[in-house]
Motif scaffolding. Structure first.
Motif, short mmCIF file in Angstrom:
data_model
loop_
_atom_site.label_atom_id
_atom_site.label_comp_id
_atom_site.label_asym_id
_atom_site.label_seq_id
_atom_site.Cartn_x
_atom_site.Cartn_y
_atom_site.Cartn_z
N GLY A 188 0.82 -1.22 0.00
CA GLY A 188 0.00 0.00 0.00
C GLY A 188 0.84 1.26 0.00
N GLY A 189 1.91 1.25 0.80
CA GLY A 189 2.81 2.41 0.84
C GLY A 189 3.51 2.61 -0.49
N GLY A 190 3.91 1.52 -1.12
CA GLY A 190 4.56 1.61 -2.42
C GLY A 190 3.62 2.17 -3.48
N LEU A 191 2.37 1.68 -3.49
CA LEU A 191 1.40 2.21 -4.45
C LEU A 191 1.11 3.68 -4.20
N PHE A 192 1.05 4.05 -2.92
CA PHE A 192 0.81 5.45 -2.58
C PHE A 192 1.95 6.34 -3.08
N VAL A 193 3.19 5.88 -2.88
CA VAL A 193 4.35 6.66 -3.32
C VAL A 193 4.38 6.76 -4.84
N ILE A 194 4.13 5.66 -5.53
CA ILE A 194 4.13 5.68 -6.99
C ILE A 194 3.01 6.59 -7.51
N GLY A 195 1.83 6.52 -6.89
CA GLY A 195 0.73 7.40 -7.28
C GLY A 195 1.05 8.87 -7.04
N SER A 196 1.72 9.15 -5.93
CA SER A 196 2.10 10.54 -5.64
C SER A 196 3.12 11.04 -6.66
N LEU A 197 4.07 10.19 -7.03
CA LEU A 197 5.04 10.57 -8.05
C LEU A 197 4.36 10.77 -9.41
N THR A 198 3.35 9.96 -9.70
CA THR A 198 2.61 10.13 -10.95
C THR A 198 1.89 11.47 -10.97
N LEU A 199 1.27 11.84 -9.86
CA LEU A 199 0.59 13.14 -9.79
C LEU A 199 1.58 14.30 -9.86
N PHE A 200 2.78 14.09 -9.29
CA PHE A 200 3.81 15.12 -9.40
C PHE A 200 4.25 15.27 -10.85
N ARG A 201 4.38 14.15 -11.58
CA ARG A 201 4.75 14.21 -12.99
C ARG A 201 3.66 14.90 -13.80
N LEU A 202 2.40 14.68 -13.44
CA LEU A 202 1.28 15.37 -14.08
C LEU A 202 1.45 16.87 -13.94
N ARG A 203 1.81 17.31 -12.76
CA ARG A 203 2.03 18.73 -12.51
C ARG A 203 3.15 19.27 -13.39
N GLN A 204 4.23 18.51 -13.52
CA GLN A 204 5.34 18.94 -14.36
C GLN A 204 4.93 19.06 -15.83
N VAL A 205 4.18 18.09 -16.33
CA VAL A 205 3.75 18.11 -17.73
C VAL A 205 2.86 19.32 -17.98
N TYR A 206 1.92 19.56 -17.09
CA TYR A 206 1.00 20.69 -17.27
C TYR A 206 1.75 22.02 -17.23
N ARG A 207 2.63 22.18 -16.25
CA ARG A 207 3.36 23.44 -16.13
C ARG A 207 4.30 23.65 -17.32
N SER A 208 4.89 22.58 -17.82
CA SER A 208 5.76 22.68 -18.99
C SER A 208 4.96 23.16 -20.20
N TYR A 209 3.79 22.59 -20.42
CA TYR A 209 2.95 23.02 -21.54
C TYR A 209 2.53 24.48 -21.36
N LYS A 210 2.13 24.84 -20.16
CA LYS A 210 1.68 26.20 -19.90
C LYS A 210 2.82 27.20 -20.12
N ARG A 211 4.02 26.86 -19.67
CA ARG A 211 5.18 27.73 -19.85
C ARG A 211 5.52 27.88 -21.33
N ASP A 212 5.50 26.77 -22.07
CA ASP A 212 5.79 26.83 -23.51
C ASP A 212 4.76 27.66 -24.25
N ARG A 213 3.50 27.52 -23.88
CA ARG A 213 2.44 28.29 -24.53
C ARG A 213 2.58 29.77 -24.22
N ASP A 214 2.91 30.10 -22.96
CA ASP A 214 3.06 31.51 -22.60
C ASP A 214 4.28 32.14 -23.28
N ASP A 215 5.34 31.35 -23.47
CA ASP A 215 6.54 31.87 -24.13
C ASP A 215 6.32 32.10 -25.61
#
Length: 153
Positions: free
Chosen positions: A97-124
């Protein structure tokens, strides 16, 4: 039983509400529902494959790719975090359960990175609508014109 209080309650409900199936009357007889309104009026037509292909071809490919990746990452992240928490809380499976929680948290963190990268590229890539004027062009505000006109005369 004839003297049962439950039967008396049912009889009082029938007296109070009339018909238990339609306690507020028949909707077809009321003026609230129009006789011209039908359920088919509210059902949307299913789009054809050609319509979907045409609509998706009009969308920016980078936006469509980012949207798809974000949806998949969000679904996967929420699933892993929730299953991980359930395994820890309900089954006392701390490692899995802890492993799945950590992997899920890292997945959500990666989601944040992808979204911010797209938003930054679009704004630039977009030109700014409120570009500052160059220093050689004087900027006059209407407030300063009104203040100056009263004092100089």
């Amino acid at each position: 039983m004839p003297g049962d209080s439950a039967d008396d309650e049912d009889d009082s409900l029938l007296d109070r509400w009339g018909d238990l199936e339609h306690p507020f009357g028949d909707p077809a007889e009321s003026d609230l529902v129009s006789e011209f309104t039908q359920a088919s009026d509210y059902e949307p037509d299913e789009p054809t494959t050609e319509e979907l292909t045409r609509d998706l071809s009009e969308v920016d490919p980078d936006l469509l790719n980012t949207f798809t990746v974000c949806v998949l990452l969000a679904n996967l992240g929420v699933l892993l975090v929730s299953v991980g928490l359930l395994l820890v809380v309900v089954r006392d499976m701390f490692q899995l359960g802890g492993g799945l929680f950590v992997i899920g948290s890292l997945t959500l963190f990666r989601l944040r990175q992808v979204y911010r990268s797209y938003k930054r590229d679009r704004d630039d890539s977009e030109p700014t609508a409120t570009e500052l004027p160059s220093e050689s062009e004087p900027v006059e505000s209407p407030e300063s014109d009104q203040a100056d006109s009263g004092h100089n005369r």
